[in-house]
Design a protein around this motif. Structure first.
Motif, mmCIF file in Angstrom:
data_model
loop_
_atom_site.group_PDB
_atom_site.id
_atom_site.type_symbol
_atom_site.label_atom_id
_atom_site.label_comp_id
_atom_site.label_asym_id
_atom_site.label_seq_id
_atom_site.Cartn_x
_atom_site.Cartn_y
_atom_site.Cartn_z
ATOM 1 N N GLU A 1 -7.213 1.740 -7.612
ATOM 2 C CA GLU A 1 -6.710 1.735 -6.241
ATOM 3 C C GLU A 1 -7.835 1.663 -5.218
ATOM 4 O OE1 GLU A 1 -3.894 4.531 -4.830
ATOM 5 O OE2 GLU A 1 -2.521 4.259 -6.503
ATOM 6 N N MET B 1 -3.548 -4.455 -8.005
ATOM 7 C CA MET B 1 -2.167 -3.973 -7.978
ATOM 8 C C MET B 1 -1.605 -3.846 -9.396
ATOM 9 S SD MET B 1 1.058 -5.474 -5.734
ATOM 10 C CE MET B 1 -0.121 -6.383 -4.759
ATOM 11 N N TYR C 1 -12.057 6.685 -7.143
ATOM 12 C CA TYR C 1 -11.804 5.847 -5.967
ATOM 13 C C TYR C 1 -13.075 5.230 -5.393
ATOM 14 C CZ TYR C 1 -9.058 4.786 -1.707
ATOM 15 O OH TYR C 1 -8.387 4.179 -0.685
ATOM 16 N N VAL D 1 -8.487 -1.503 -3.007
ATOM 17 C CA VAL D 1 -7.401 -2.118 -2.245
ATOM 18 C C VAL D 1 -7.596 -1.938 -0.740
ATOM 19 C CG1 VAL D 1 -4.918 -2.132 -1.851
ATOM 20 C CG2 VAL D 1 -5.801 -1.814 -4.160
ATOM 21 N N TRP E 1 -3.482 -0.887 -11.213
ATOM 22 C CA TRP E 1 -3.113 0.476 -10.853
ATOM 23 C C TRP E 1 -1.671 0.778 -11.271
ATOM 24 C CZ3 TRP E 1 -2.126 -1.622 -5.555
ATOM 25 C CH2 TRP E 1 -0.883 -1.250 -5.052
ATOM 26 N N ALA F 1 1.063 2.033 -3.478
ATOM 27 C CA ALA F 1 -0.196 2.622 -3.942
ATOM 28 C C ALA F 1 -0.272 4.086 -3.537
ATOM 29 C CB ALA F 1 -1.384 1.848 -3.367
ATOM 30 N N TYR F 2 0.108 4.358 -2.305
ATOM 31 C CA TYR F 2 0.039 5.731 -1.800
ATOM 32 C C TYR F 2 1.035 6.628 -2.524
ATOM 33 C CZ TYR F 2 -1.346 9.056 1.825
ATOM 34 O OH TYR F 2 -1.886 10.119 2.501
ATOM 35 N N TYR G 1 0.818 -1.210 0.000
ATOM 36 C CA TYR G 1 0.000 0.000 0.000
ATOM 37 C C TYR G 1 0.851 1.258 0.000
ATOM 38 C CZ TYR G 1 -4.423 2.359 0.262
ATOM 39 O OH TYR G 1 -5.508 3.122 -0.055
ATOM 40 N N ARG H 1 -0.461 7.608 -5.723
ATOM 41 C CA ARG H 1 -1.560 8.535 -5.488
ATOM 42 C C ARG H 1 -1.039 9.940 -5.188
ATOM 43 N NH1 ARG H 1 -5.487 7.262 -0.477
ATOM 44 N NH2 ARG H 1 -5.359 5.272 -1.561
#
Length: 453
Positions: free
Chosen positions: A130, A100, A76, A133, A103, A40-41, A37, A44
């Protein structure tokens, strides 16, 4: 196997909560999920570091930049509940793997856009994939960590949020000094595609399916989680609709929306504020300084979750930090001097991150596993619309007034509404004789207390 009574104190994360039972789950599940994550962040939030240095490539005003940061959260919304249901009924592991890869590809494509409209579209699609997740991983953690460990497990996993900024803001700044913003977005979209392979082999949906866990630990977790589920009241025969219509779920949606509006309004504009403090310093300098508030936030976030698990007091663990954030956010707009303003930025960052672990422990305290997935998906979906509102409001008000003061004052107002809702709307449940004072919300829709925490 050990059937000792459940203790109520605070326990080290890497040692067994009951004598002799190993706790490898803290070492295996949390780090792999946290790195996943964190990536992912990064995909983002790297736009917050990139935007001040795009230098008119796409001709973006401050309002446009706010929209580019916030439109992610419109996408989102869509997969929150579907992904939560898939994670619960099918497989959290497989759901996250698919998202995953999707994204990661979307993040790479966001660096290849040629127009403002394409940039908005790429950010929307990134948010779309995303979005599922977060609830899917919360479902995964609910299968691995009993309720009395849940806030700490959530916080240790969610520590990837500030940690991502600590590590990646300087990296993004350094990359911007040596290459274009397009290459920053492209190259930072690749790691999720690589991490997907490790995720597939390292993560299991539940203890009984993991090859690395001992049978003693698996049996211990099965007993603990079964006891947690048995203590929760049935909700409308397990109906999703009955669960999400509960008063506490509706209040949590409101708290999360107003908190996240302030959270992302602050987080996504933080590099721009620091760039101003440094009098247009280099991207590397801005990135390094941006990491400081997030480092403070990381420490406070974990400490607040540990306190919440030890005392069972969820409401103060959510509301009190937000009050501190309001004061720091407002003071930061009126004080002079780079150092005092930097200290207030650190305090604000710590305050808006601190509630994460305790907040996400609340739904699992009063909803059974078969319905909590949809409730958490709905809370995250509607609450994260604040991630669109916050950045856009700050950008629009900055353009309209010529100052960031009005925008950040409005963010403080949103945080204040979250505090009121958390304090007055989340009513405490009954105290447990063995656990001391409990401040989790009552589970029943229309009663003050009905078997909380």
């Amino acid at each position: 196997m050990n059937d000792a009574p459940r203790p109520t104190g605070d326990h080290p994360a890497a040692t067994a909560p009951t004598g002799g039972v190993p706790a490898k789950r803290w070492v295996y599940v949390i780090p792999v999920a946290a790195v996943m994550y964190m990536l992912a962040y990064l995909d983002r939030n790297n736009v917050s570091v990139v935007l001040p240095y795009m230098h008119g490539d796409l001709d973006l005003s401050n309002a446009d930049k706010g929209l580019a940061g916030g439109i992610f959260f419109l996408g989102y919304v869509f997969l929150q509940i579907p992904a939560a249901v898939l994670a619960q009924r099918w497989s959290a592991r497989k759901t996250v793997l698919i998202l995953m890869v999707a994204w990661g590809l979307s993040a790479v494509l966001s660096g290849l856009v040629q127009t403002r409209a394409q940039f908005y579209a790429a950010r929307f699609v990134l948010g779309f994939f995303e979005g599922g997740v977060w609830p899917a991983v919360l479902i995964l953690l609910a299968s691995w960590f009993p309720l009395r460990e849940r806030a700490r497990a959530n916080a240790l996993w969610m520590a990837c949020l500030p940690l991502s900024s600590v590590l990646m803001a300087p990296l993004s700044g350094w990359m911007l000094d040596h290459t274009s913003w397009r290459w920053v977005l492209v190259l930072q979209g690749v790691p999720p595609l690589l991490w997907a392979a490790l995720w597939w082999f390292a993560v299991a949906d539940r203890p009984a399916e993991a090859r690395w866990i001992s049978r003693a630990e698996a049996a211990h977790l099965a007993r603990e989680i079964a006891a947690d589920e048995a203590a929760k009241p049935a909700v409308g025969g397990g109906s999703y609709l009955a669960a999400v219509r509960q008063r506490t779920v509706l209040v949590l949606i409101g708290v999360y929306f107003f908190w996240i509006t302030g959270f992302y309004g602050f987080s996504l504009w933080l590099p721009a504020v620091i760039k101003e403090l440094t009098h247009d310093g280099s991207a590397t300098e801005v990135g390094l300084l941006t990491a400081i508030p997030f480092t403070v936030a990381l420490v406070v976030m974990i400490a607040n979750a540990a306190w919440s698990d030890r005392t069972g007091r969820r409401r103060p663990a959510v509301a009190v930090p937000l009050v501190v954030g309001i004061v720091a956010l407002l003071l930061g707009q009126v004080v002079d001097g780079a150092l005092p303003r930097m200290l207030l930025l650190c305090l604000t960052a710590a305050a808006v991150y601190a509630p994460y672990g305790p907040f996400w422990a609340i739904p699992g305290q009063f909803l059974r596993f078969e319905v909590v997935a949809v409730a958490m998906g709905l809370i995250n979906a509607l609450g994260n619309l604040g991630g669109f509102a916050g950045p856009y409001l700050v950008g629009w008000l900055t353009d309209a007034t010529g100052s960031s003061l009005t925008g950040f004052a409005v963010l403080a107002g949103f945080l204040a509404v979250a505090v009121v809702l958390a304090t007055l709307g989340l009513r405490p449940g009954p105290a447990r004789p063995s656990d001391g004072s409990q401040d989790a919300p009552a589970p029943a829709a229309n009663t003050a207390s009905n078997g909380g925490s």
